[in-house]
Design an enzyme around this catalytic site. Sequence first.
Site, PDB file in Angstrom:
ATOM      1  CB  ALA A 127      -1.179   0.026   1.308  1.00  0.00           C
ATOM      2  CB  ALA A 128       4.401   2.099  -0.048  1.00  0.00           C
ATOM      3  N   GLY A 129       2.611   2.553  -2.547  1.00  0.00           N
ATOM      4  CA  GLY A 129       2.338   3.341  -3.682  1.00  0.00           C
ATOM      5  C   GLY A 129       0.794   3.883  -3.736  1.00  0.00           C
ATOM      6  CG  ASP A 130      -2.505   1.440  -3.569  1.00  0.00           C
ATOM      7  OD1 ASP A 130      -2.288   1.559  -4.607  1.00  0.00           O
ATOM      8  OD2 ASP A 130      -2.536   0.205  -3.004  1.00  0.00           O
TER       9      ASP A 130
END
Length: 304
Positions: A250-253
């Site tokens: 979820a880092a990119g999200d």
Amino acid sequence: MSNKIVVVGSINVDRTLHIQQIPKPGETVRVRDITQAPGGKGANQAVSAKRSGSEVTFIGAIGKDENGKFMLATLSKEGINIDHITSFADEKTGNATIMLSDAGQNSILMYPGANNKISHSQINSAAAVLKSSNFIVANFETTQEAIIDSFKLAKGKNVKTILNPAPASKINEKLYGITDVIAPNETESEVITGIHISDKDSLEKTGKYFRNKGIPVTLITLGSKGVFLSTPNITKLIPAYKVKAKDTTAAGDTFIGALAAELKTDFSNIEDAIKYAQQASSITVQRYGAIPSIPTRQEIKNNY
């Protein structure tokens, strides 16, 4: 004033297998623990934008199952408008199986399920909220046809569109002229453009590729190296914040959602918005899980 954001995206329940290292082909590894949490790229992006203070509406699809009820309750509790989420009796809610190593790296298997069921009529029924938003955010865990329908409604209404082409696949040519910002990581970018990113020249070449296709702003996320920004007027690498990652899920999200929450529609603050989004994702990677790891605006301010 907070942005009004519509997310056209995926809703998944994440099942995480905690392991020492990602297995090689043919290798068997012992699973130390199994955990479950709400996720899906669309849901993650929506929660990130909401926790950064935006008014968020979600357009998506779920199955009429326990996972679907769980995800509706999760998004509703966050204060996200769920009026345009459709449930299907003949489909299962999306599911992701995540292999998470002790080093914080992951490999993900994604079952789309109901995420592929977002229809033309469903997008049209949400036309009013799409046309009155500041940003529409979409990713490739749903169909490109649904994204095209929603982005088309934005054109001429001063609504900006942000495309996160993940997981990577060939882009429908119809998307190019109606996308304002494209934000792949370096691997996704190479799949789409055929340009291997290895240095400044290849980054600049990628930015020109998308600009020639009709997308004015390119953001290439490079993990711990930072984010490469390419616009008609700016070409630069914005360094990442250095932290010790526990889980990159979820880092990119988180980055995409926080960016949409912070960005002005004229893009005049785009560098500051990127830095804010990087701060958000740097906190996410220091926690476990997808949605449980996403910070609020206050947490970001407290850390930076």
